[in-house]
Motif scaffolding. Sequence first.
Motif, PDB file in Angstrom:
ATOM      1  N   SER A  28       0.820  -1.223   0.000  1.00 40.29           N
ATOM      2  CA  SER A  28       0.000   0.000   0.000  1.00 40.29           C
ATOM      3  C   SER A  28       0.851   1.269   0.000  1.00 40.29           C
ATOM      4  CB  SER A  28      -0.971  -0.005   1.185  1.00 40.29           C
ATOM      5  OG  SER A  28      -0.280  -0.182   2.405  1.00 40.29           O
ATOM      6  N   THR A  29       2.164   1.111   0.162  1.00 39.74           N
ATOM      7  CA  THR A  29       3.067   2.263   0.118  1.00 39.74           C
ATOM      8  C   THR A  29       3.811   2.268  -1.204  1.00 39.74           C
ATOM      9  OG1 THR A  29       3.496   1.791   2.455  1.00 39.74           O
ATOM     10  CG2 THR A  29       4.868   3.473   1.408  1.00 39.74           C
ATOM     11  N   THR A  30       3.774   3.394  -1.901  1.00 43.71           N
ATOM     12  CA  THR A  30       4.564   3.528  -3.128  1.00 43.71           C
ATOM     13  C   THR A  30       5.971   3.982  -2.756  1.00 43.71           C
ATOM     14  OG1 THR A  30       2.613   4.108  -4.423  1.00 43.71           O
ATOM     15  CG2 THR A  30       4.752   4.761  -5.331  1.00 43.71           C
ATOM     16  N   ILE A  31       6.962   3.220  -3.203  1.00 44.63           N
ATOM     17  CA  ILE A  31       8.361   3.600  -2.979  1.00 44.63           C
ATOM     18  C   ILE A  31       8.811   4.442  -4.163  1.00 44.63           C
ATOM     19  CG2 ILE A  31      10.733   2.791  -2.725  1.00 44.63           C
ATOM     20  CD1 ILE A  31       9.583   0.193  -1.507  1.00 44.63           C
ATOM     21  N   PHE A 192       4.648  13.604  11.620  1.00 49.90           N
ATOM     22  CA  PHE A 192       3.951  12.870  10.557  1.00 49.90           C
ATOM     23  C   PHE A 192       2.471  12.692  10.912  1.00 49.90           C
ATOM     24  CE2 PHE A 192       8.155  10.639   9.214  1.00 49.90           C
ATOM     25  CZ  PHE A 192       8.458  11.681   8.351  1.00 49.90           C
ATOM     26  N   ARG A 193       2.203  12.428  12.171  1.00 49.42           N
ATOM     27  CA  ARG A 193       0.809  12.263  12.595  1.00 49.42           C
ATOM     28  C   ARG A 193       0.021  13.560  12.396  1.00 49.42           C
ATOM     29  NH1 ARG A 193       0.149   9.409  18.187  1.00 49.42           N
ATOM     30  NH2 ARG A 193       1.220   7.922  16.861  1.00 49.42           N
ATOM     31  N   ARG A 194       0.658  14.676  12.708  1.00 54.10           N
ATOM     32  CA  ARG A 194      -0.017  15.971  12.558  1.00 54.10           C
ATOM     33  C   ARG A 194      -0.217  16.319  11.084  1.00 54.10           C
ATOM     34  NH1 ARG A 194       3.232  20.096  14.782  1.00 54.10           N
ATOM     35  NH2 ARG A 194       1.420  21.367  14.273  1.00 54.10           N
ATOM     36  N   THR A 195       0.696  15.867  10.232  1.00 61.75           N
ATOM     37  CA  THR A 195       0.534  16.080   8.790  1.00 61.75           C
ATOM     38  C   THR A 195      -0.679  15.285   8.294  1.00 61.75           C
ATOM     39  OG1 THR A 195       2.913  16.405   8.547  1.00 61.75           O
ATOM     40  CG2 THR A 195       1.675  15.881   6.546  1.00 61.75           C
ATOM     41  N   ARG A 196      -0.775  14.052   8.748  1.00 66.22           N
ATOM     42  CA  ARG A 196      -1.926  13.224   8.399  1.00 66.22           C
ATOM     43  C   ARG A 196      -3.227  13.889   8.890  1.00 66.22           C
ATOM     44  NH1 ARG A 196      -3.415   7.716   8.370  1.00 66.22           N
ATOM     45  NH2 ARG A 196      -5.657   7.682   7.999  1.00 66.22           N
ATOM     46  N   GLY A 197      -3.165  14.461  10.092  1.00 62.11           N
ATOM     47  CA  GLY A 197      -4.338  15.149  10.631  1.00 62.11           C
ATOM     48  C   GLY A 197      -4.748  16.324   9.756  1.00 62.11           C
ATOM     49  N   LEU A 198      -3.765  17.054   9.272  1.00 60.65           N
ATOM     50  CA  LEU A 198      -4.060  18.178   8.378  1.00 60.65           C
ATOM     51  C   LEU A 198      -4.669  17.693   7.058  1.00 60.65           C
ATOM     52  CD1 LEU A 198      -3.961  21.128   7.488  1.00 60.65           C
ATOM     53  CD2 LEU A 198      -1.513  20.825   6.977  1.00 60.65           C
ATOM     54  N   ALA A 199      -4.130  16.592   6.540  1.00 60.31           N
ATOM     55  CA  ALA A 199      -4.685  16.036   5.299  1.00 60.31           C
ATOM     56  C   ALA A 199      -6.151  15.647   5.510  1.00 60.31           C
ATOM     57  CB  ALA A 199      -3.866  14.830   4.846  1.00 60.31           C
ATOM     58  N   ASP A 200      -6.460  15.053   6.655  1.00 65.93           N
ATOM     59  CA  ASP A 200      -7.850  14.674   6.945  1.00 65.93           C
ATOM     60  C   ASP A 200      -8.735  15.915   7.073  1.00 65.93           C
ATOM     61  OD1 ASP A 200      -7.041  12.044   6.940  1.00 65.93           O
ATOM     62  OD2 ASP A 200      -6.987  11.842   9.125  1.00 65.93           O
ATOM     63  N   TRP A 201      -8.207  16.926   7.735  1.00 62.57           N
ATOM     64  CA  TRP A 201      -8.948  18.190   7.928  1.00 62.57           C
ATOM     65  C   TRP A 201      -9.266  18.819   6.572  1.00 62.57           C
ATOM     66  CZ3 TRP A 201      -7.662  23.448   7.127  1.00 62.57           C
ATOM     67  CH2 TRP A 201      -8.426  24.388   7.844  1.00 62.57           C
ATOM     68  N   LEU A 202      -8.266  18.858   5.682  1.00 60.72           N
ATOM     69  CA  LEU A 202      -8.490  19.446   4.357  1.00 60.72           C
ATOM     70  C   LEU A 202      -9.454  18.593   3.535  1.00 60.72           C
ATOM     71  CD1 LEU A 202      -4.833  20.591   3.593  1.00 60.72           C
ATOM     72  CD2 LEU A 202      -6.827  22.114   3.853  1.00 60.72           C
ATOM     73  N   SER A 203      -9.344  17.271   3.672  1.00 57.99           N
ATOM     74  CA  SER A 203     -10.246  16.385   2.924  1.00 57.99           C
ATOM     75  C   SER A 203     -11.702  16.637   3.304  1.00 57.99           C
ATOM     76  CB  SER A 203      -9.910  14.919   3.199  1.00 57.99           C
ATOM     77  OG  SER A 203      -8.669  14.609   2.631  1.00 57.99           O
ATOM     78  N   GLY A 229       0.665   6.628   8.040  1.00 55.83           N
ATOM     79  CA  GLY A 229      -0.224   6.680   6.881  1.00 55.83           C
ATOM     80  C   GLY A 229       0.374   7.218   5.593  1.00 55.83           C
ATOM     81  N   ALA A 230       1.695   7.299   5.498  1.00 57.64           N
ATOM     82  CA  ALA A 230       2.296   7.743   4.225  1.00 57.64           C
ATOM     83  C   ALA A 230       1.828   6.836   3.092  1.00 57.64           C
ATOM     84  CB  ALA A 230       3.819   7.709   4.312  1.00 57.64           C
ATOM     85  N   THR A 231       1.453   7.427   1.964  1.00 56.20           N
ATOM     86  CA  THR A 231       1.165   6.619   0.769  1.00 56.20           C
ATOM     87  C   THR A 231       2.384   6.550  -0.137  1.00 56.20           C
ATOM     88  OG1 THR A 231       0.340   8.510  -0.515  1.00 56.20           O
ATOM     89  CG2 THR A 231      -1.276   7.290   0.811  1.00 56.20           C
ATOM     90  N   HIS A 232       3.266   7.562  -0.018  1.00 52.72           N
ATOM     91  CA  HIS A 232       4.487   7.617  -0.823  1.00 52.72           C
ATOM     92  C   HIS A 232       5.672   7.900   0.099  1.00 52.72           C
ATOM     93  CE1 HIS A 232       1.497   8.023  -3.931  1.00 52.72           C
ATOM     94  NE2 HIS A 232       2.409   8.027  -4.887  1.00 52.72           N
TER      95      HIS A 232
END
Length: 244
Positions: A28-31, A192-203, A229-232
């Motif tokens: 599920s992670t793109t390298i 990284f967790r806070r970045t994920r939180g921001l992505a969820d907030w924007l979504s 939760g990194a995808t890349h």
Amino acid sequence: MNDLKMRYASLVEQVQQAERRAGRPAGSTTIVAVSKKHPAGTLIQAYHIGIRHFGENRPEELAHKRQTLEGELGVDNGITWHLIGPVQSRKTPLAAQNADLFHAVDRPKIASRLSAKLSETGRALDVLLEINISGEASKAGFSANEWETSPSQQTDLHQAVMNLDNLPHLNPRGLMTMAPWGADPADIQQLFRRTRGLADWLSQRFPHLDLSTLSMGMTNDFSLAIAEGATHVRIGRAIFGARS
Ligand SMILES: *Cc1c(COP(=O)(O)O)cnc(C)c1O
């Protein structure tokens, strides 16, 4: 097996372990193999061991390698080219013409320059907003070091996504960030967790957009990024060895 093949196999194994620990599906992670400063011949070797995602941080280097690999392997070679570094405005035409995913929209002017160039050719470009989650002065990106509590940062970030959404030929896909060098792993994981939180907030604020791409994690910290939760993940040294 040669060094490149061994290092890549070992990295894939470590990525899969991190995915398992995080309860995420294998693969599920793109390298993104960060090939900056390595010659095109090295990328061709990497291609032959199965690598299909390359990351470069300079548009002219990306354009040159893209052209070389298309010459060697054909245009339908299945490669996705990731431009991961911030771009100067005079280099936006090269970025617009050659990148498949641009990870580093770090200011509004770059977005409008890219869009203007893309409008000439009709090409579309997927982009990520680069955010500065640590607040380090040396880091590029939209300020997000106190996004949870700062109305002005929230406004700017909201505005930045709206701007991308409104510009023709640019498709906002999510966020990119970089952790500070040498910080404590627990602190990096928190960023990284806070970045994920921001992505969820924007979504939540842009339900019509797919902002699910999260580009974070490099050789030193990709396991923490995958846990959050990194995808890349953008990996240079663990695949190609030290850069000269
Ligand atoms: C160079 C670079 C990487 C890869 O760094 P490594 O430590 O070699 O894995 C990732 N992201 C960006 C933006 C880079 O410039």
